[in-house]
Design an enzyme around this catalytic site. Structure first.
Site, mmCIF file in Angstrom:
data_model
loop_
_atom_site.group_PDB
_atom_site.id
_atom_site.type_symbol
_atom_site.label_atom_id
_atom_site.label_comp_id
_atom_site.label_asym_id
_atom_site.label_seq_id
_atom_site.Cartn_x
_atom_site.Cartn_y
_atom_site.Cartn_z
ATOM 1 N N CYS A 160 -3.977 -9.001 3.981
ATOM 2 C CA CYS A 160 -2.956 -9.917 4.509
ATOM 3 C C CYS A 160 -1.702 -9.142 4.875
ATOM 4 C CB CYS A 160 -2.554 -10.965 3.470
ATOM 5 S SG CYS A 160 -3.850 -12.119 3.043
ATOM 6 N N CYS A 207 -2.740 -9.963 -1.593
ATOM 7 C CA CYS A 207 -3.887 -9.623 -0.762
ATOM 8 C C CYS A 207 -3.543 -8.486 0.191
ATOM 9 C CB CYS A 207 -4.314 -10.886 -0.015
ATOM 10 S SG CYS A 207 -5.368 -10.598 1.398
#
Lengths: 143, 505
Positions: free
Chosen positions: A66, A63
């Site tokens: 993230c 991600c």
């Protein structure tokens, strides 16, 4: 807002605590290292039973947002001695993901005395992060 | 009745007995998951078995099936990467100041990382979704023990047995490797290309179906030289006039084609490169060349062998290994099949999803609707895309006869192509229609940019019984490429020149 969240999420927390009925250990870490949560037990011990409030960051390696948020949280929280950061890799902690109804990453949950007091999803701006940290570390009055 | 075998070990559900699940789905891909999710919506207890046997080169992937992991999704992303690379250069002609255009190149590992990250996020969301819907996900290779019992073998070797009232086979297929020396040892397939750990370099693609052409297409556009071996014809089964446009475009962009050639062997050289030999089946001539990568795209086979179908009593399996099930129901009443594993059905994700859902409704919600496999639109994502719905010209001629068919056609020039002087030679479309009356449209074919987006709406129109009269009375959106369908007016029969004179008139 936090009351509503607490209401909605109190039962999953109960069920999570019930997963480990054995004696609970109250911990306060000496060094303020980031907690890397590997399993439910660790979560209950180091997050739910932590004397200090904990910011729980649901993270995934694949991600992109993230990869921006997690280092930022580390940078802001590690110097503080009255607030902890726990990182939950969603690939390794399927049950926690289910319990906290995490449908997207990054997701951040603020835990104080075993209760969820705040939650946000997605990469939010720096102000929201520092705001949350300030409130959790007692710098600001809760809204 | 299906449960005619007597077992003394595990009690079967039997007539009114309890099964572990109302539905067990073997295969967690497009068809299997859609069926499972629809079933739980109607109250069924569902388990999904999914397992990926590593490819000969060792590649594996997560939950979601072919489409998500090694099919539609990564393919489209790489196609997009290729198009964007072309756009950067086209931008210059529109006035963008691009410093050192000659230095623009693809970073293969950055591309594969981005693609794989996306795939992993989809794997994760899929797992979370199954968990939320309380569908049991078993990461094991499933096979039949008896008509109502499956055995799943997990990665660590342990076995798990489960019984189900209904079973859906949705195991899909995997790439076929030709039986030649070096194929399994040294060659890759579509299973491996999207996560290849090193840039593919100079690549030989064996096979000219849509998988081979799409791969050769994006590899070439990304800067990796591509050569295609065509055994018979490119895009066999598709309209051949359109297939020729597609391959002409690819050739004009530098992809080399060797027609009527079959591979003989692949040998690994000391340098690490691969020497491939092939033979022209018409002239008998042999040829060889050295490549960095050899990609086999010679068709796919259904994964029915590992299922132990005889244990279920399912015998409706064709010579190719696919399952013959006209209404998705096999010759064992409670055993069904959806997706690529089915004989004679389009091997497409939306087909599997739709059929899976309708099946679940028939099983658990008193649904009556059956899947309509006719007029399913599809698109080949080669550098210049080919989208189509309905019959090819050949199929229409075959079914109705030349006298009863009218084909309208035209070449066109996309507005955006003028400034960068992009090749318009292969921008072509046609409508195949009934000759009489309002001229019902039987098939639409389009080669050009964003062909998938262009054709989708027309698929709905054909479902409504679109006629040429209606099509010609539809006002186009200008300037688009899709509007060319509304401008069709020249028939093949008339012999008139289908090339456009100018825009707008």
């Amino acid at each position: 807002m936090s009351k509503a969240i607490c209401k909605g999420l109190r039962s999953p927390i109960r069920s999570l605590i019930n997963l480990r009925r054995a004696k609970t250990i109250s911990t306060s870490l000496v060094h303020n290292e980031t907690i890397l949560v590997k399993n439910n037990e660790e979560f209950v011990n180091k997050v739910m039973n932590n004397d200090k409030p904990v910011i729980v960051n649901f993270h995934a390696e694949w991600c992109e947002p993230c990869k921006i948020l997690t280092p930022k949280l580390k940078e802001l929280i590690e110097p503080l001695d009255n607030l902890d950061l726990a990182i939950v890799d969603v690939e390794d902690n399927a049950e926690l993901v289910h319990t906290f109804e995490v449908k997207a990453v990054p997701a951040v949950i603020a835990v104080k005395n075993g209760l969820i007091v705040d939650k946000f999803i997605g990469l939010v701006d720096a102000d929201m992060i520092t705001n949350l940290i300030d409130r959790m570390s007692g710098k600001k009055k809760p809204s | 009745m299906c449960c005619s075998r007597k077992t003394s070990v595990t009690p079967l559900g039997g007539e009114d007995g309890t099964f572990d699940y109302d539905l067990a789905v073997i295969g967690g891909g497009s068809g299997g998951l859609a069926c499972a999710k629809e079933a739980v919506n109607h109250g069924a207890r569902v388990a999904v078995l999914d397992y990926v046997t590593p490819s000969p080169q060792g590649t594996k992937w997560g939950l979601g099936g072919t489409c998500v992991n090694v099919g539609c999704i990564p393919k489209k992303l790489m196609h997009q990467a290729a198009l964007l690379g072309e756009s950067i250069h086209e931008a210059i002609s529109y006035g963008w100041e691009v410093p050192s255009p000659d230095a623009i190149k693809i970073n293969w590992s950055a591309l594969t990382e981005a693609v794989q990250n996306h795939i992993k996020s989809v794997n994760w969301v899929t797992r979370v979704d199954l968990r939320d819907k309380k569908i049991e996900y078993i990461n094991g290779l499933g096979e039949f023990k008896d008509p109502h019992t499956l055995v799943a073998t997990l990665k660590n070797g342990t076995k798990r047995e489960l019984t189900a009232r209904n079973i859906v086979i949705a195991v899909g297929g995997r790439p076929h490797y030709p039986d030649i020396p070096g194929a399994l040892e040294y060659c890759i397939s579509s299973d491996d290309i999207f996560s290849l750990g090193h840039p593919p370099g100079k690549t030989l693609v064996v096979g000219a179906g849509y998988i081979g052409l799409e791969c050769a297409g994006f590899l070439n556009s990304l800067g990796f030289s591509a050569t295609v071996l065509v055994r018979s014809v490119p895009l066999r089964g598709f309209d051949q006039q359109m297939a020729l446009m597609v391959t002409n475009e690819m050739e004009e962009r530098g992809v080399a084609f060797h027609h009527k050639c079959i591979p003989l062997s692949v040998e690994k050289l000391e340098s690490g490169q691969l020497k491939a030999r092939w033979q022209n089946t018409e002239t008998g001539e042999q040829a060889e060349d050295v490549f960095d990568t050899v990609l086999m795209a010679t068709g796919r086979y259904a994964l029915t062998k590992a299922l132990n179908l005889p244990a279920a009593g399912v015998t409706a399996v064709t010579g190719s290994g696919k399952i013959a099930a006209q209404t998705e129901q096999t010759d064992v009443a409670h055993v069904y099949a959806v997706g690529d594993v089915l004989e004679g059905r389009p091997e497409l994700t939306p087909v599997a999803i739709h059929a899976g859902r309708l099946l679940a409704r028939r099983l658990f919600a008193d649904g009556l609707q059956h899947m309509d496999y006719e007029n399913v639109a599809t698109t080949v994502f080669t550098p210049l895309e080919y989208g189509c719905v309905g019959l090819s010209e050949e199929a229409a001629l075959d079914r109705y006869g030349e006298e009863s068919i009218e084909v309208y056609h035209a070449f066109y020039k996309p507005t955006e192509f003028f400034i960068p002087q992009r090749n318009i030679r292969n921008c072509y479309l046609k409508a195949v229609a009934e000759r009489g009356g309002a001229q019902r449209v039987l098939g639409l074919h389009f080669v050009g940019p964003v062909a998938g987006e262009v054709i989708q709406g027309f698929a709905a129109a054909i479902k409504c019984g679109l006629t040429m009269e209606q099509l010609m009375n539809t006002v186009g959106i200008h300037p688009t490429v899709a509007e060319e369908f509304t401008r069709l007016n020249i028939t093949k029969r008339s012999g008139k020149d289908p090339n456009p004179a100018s825009c707008c008139s």
